[in-house]
Write a protein that holds these residues in place. Structure first.
Motif, PDB file in Angstrom:
ATOM      1  N   LEU A  20       0.937  -1.099  -0.425  1.00 46.87           N
ATOM      2  CA  LEU A  20      -0.079   0.382   0.079  1.00 46.87           C
ATOM      3  C   LEU A  20       1.266   1.023   0.043  1.00 46.87           C
ATOM      4  N   VAL A  21       2.116   1.428   0.105  1.00 46.02           N
ATOM      5  CA  VAL A  21       2.349   2.577   1.438  1.00 46.02           C
ATOM      6  C   VAL A  21       3.700   2.808  -0.264  1.00 46.02           C
ATOM      7  N   LEU A  22       3.886   1.625  -0.621  1.00 45.32           N
ATOM      8  CA  LEU A  22       5.246   1.602  -1.691  1.00 45.32           C
ATOM      9  C   LEU A  22       4.348   2.146  -3.295  1.00 45.32           C
ATOM     10  N   THR A  23       3.302   1.742  -3.700  1.00 49.62           N
ATOM     11  CA  THR A  23       2.309   1.674  -4.595  1.00 49.62           C
ATOM     12  C   THR A  23       1.809   3.539  -4.495  1.00 49.62           C
ATOM     13  N   ALA A  24       1.453   3.979  -3.128  1.00 46.52           N
ATOM     14  CA  ALA A  24       0.828   5.392  -3.334  1.00 46.52           C
ATOM     15  C   ALA A  24       2.345   6.087  -3.270  1.00 46.52           C
ATOM     16  N   LEU A  25       3.514   5.754  -2.889  1.00 46.82           N
ATOM     17  CA  LEU A  25       4.289   6.697  -2.722  1.00 46.82           C
ATOM     18  C   LEU A  25       4.515   6.841  -4.545  1.00 46.82           C
ATOM     19  N   SER A  26       5.051   5.674  -5.582  1.00 47.23           N
ATOM     20  CA  SER A  26       4.971   5.542  -6.237  1.00 47.23           C
ATOM     21  C   SER A  26       4.435   6.584  -6.740  1.00 47.23           C
ATOM     22  N   LEU A 110      -3.353  -0.132 -13.669  1.00 44.22           N
ATOM     23  CA  LEU A 110      -2.688  -1.380 -13.145  1.00 44.22           C
ATOM     24  C   LEU A 110      -2.633  -1.495 -11.701  1.00 44.22           C
ATOM     25  N   THR A 111      -1.069  -0.210 -11.744  1.00 49.58           N
ATOM     26  CA  THR A 111      -0.786  -0.087 -10.091  1.00 49.58           C
ATOM     27  C   THR A 111      -1.838   0.495  -9.210  1.00 49.58           C
ATOM     28  N   ILE A 112      -2.410   0.934  -9.523  1.00 50.32           N
ATOM     29  CA  ILE A 112      -3.618   1.868  -8.789  1.00 50.32           C
ATOM     30  C   ILE A 112      -4.680   0.708  -8.408  1.00 50.32           C
ATOM     31  N   LEU A 113      -5.033  -0.128  -9.383  1.00 47.70           N
ATOM     32  CA  LEU A 113      -5.812  -1.220  -8.607  1.00 47.70           C
ATOM     33  C   LEU A 113      -4.932  -2.368  -7.683  1.00 47.70           C
ATOM     34  N   VAL A 114      -3.497  -2.163  -8.134  1.00 52.67           N
ATOM     35  CA  VAL A 114      -3.292  -2.982  -6.215  1.00 52.67           C
ATOM     36  C   VAL A 114      -3.416  -2.286  -5.455  1.00 52.67           C
ATOM     37  N   PHE A 115      -2.935  -0.991  -5.246  1.00 54.31           N
ATOM     38  CA  PHE A 115      -3.269   0.024  -4.168  1.00 54.31           C
ATOM     39  C   PHE A 115      -4.339   0.065  -3.996  1.00 54.31           C
ATOM     40  N   ILE A 116      -6.090   0.017  -4.593  1.00 49.21           N
ATOM     41  CA  ILE A 116      -6.413  -0.432  -3.932  1.00 49.21           C
ATOM     42  C   ILE A 116      -7.105  -1.747  -3.219  1.00 49.21           C
ATOM     43  N   LEU A 117      -6.938  -2.687  -3.714  1.00 45.05           N
ATOM     44  CA  LEU A 117      -7.394  -4.186  -3.252  1.00 45.05           C
ATOM     45  C   LEU A 117      -6.650  -4.670  -1.677  1.00 45.05           C
TER      46      LEU A 117
END
Length: 156
Positions: A20-26, A110-117
């Protein structure tokens, strides 16, 4: 006697928080390289759980410092590894889209989908990848879960 598999629920939760943190930061810093790093970390976690970078940080830093304590529960680790593998696949495909095809919008989707899940898993306790695994097992497409204790909504 059948042995019931066990896993550390706090380690799984920590791994999800890291994603969650790494995808948000990216996304916030427009850093696709973080998407690639997160995807590789998830892939390693799914394929070789003992070599997981999230597990290493959790055990060697957080548990040793006493900031977190393991919470061992009866649960099959296979659905969780499957979920990590799906997340890794999405993030690695996003990285390919970013770096080879220069299609930033699709990569961020795709990244935001992983973040949401990951956020749903962290805050609601629902693992979408585990859910898919259980149903694929029921349909005979994947091995059935060894522990038929039911689907955990809040336990992980």
């Amino acid at each position: 006697m059948v042995s019931i598999p066990r896993l550390d629920a706090h380690m799984l939760k920590f791994s999800q928080v890291c994603v969650l943190v790494l995808t948000a930061l990216s996304f916030l810093f427009n850093a696709p390289i973080l998407v690639l790093i997160t995807g590789l970390a998830l892939a390693l976690s799914a394929l070789v759980p003992a070599a997981s970078p999230f597990r290493f940080i959790y055990r060697q830093i957080l548990v040793r410092a006493g900031w977190l304590k393991p919470r061992i529960v009866e649960d099959d680790p296979a659905p969780h590894r499957f979920a990590q593998g799906i997340g890794a696949t999405f993030l690695l495909v996003a990285s390919i889209v970013f770096f080879l095809f220069h299609a930033a919008t699709l990569g961020w989707i795709l990244t935001i989908l992983v973040f949401i899940l990951a956020a749903i898993n962290v805050f609601v306790g629902f693992c979408a990848g585990c859910f898919v695994y259980y149903y694929l097992g029921r349909w005979g497409l994947l091995p059935r879960v060894r522990y038929e204790g039911g689907f955990h909504w809040r336990g992980i």
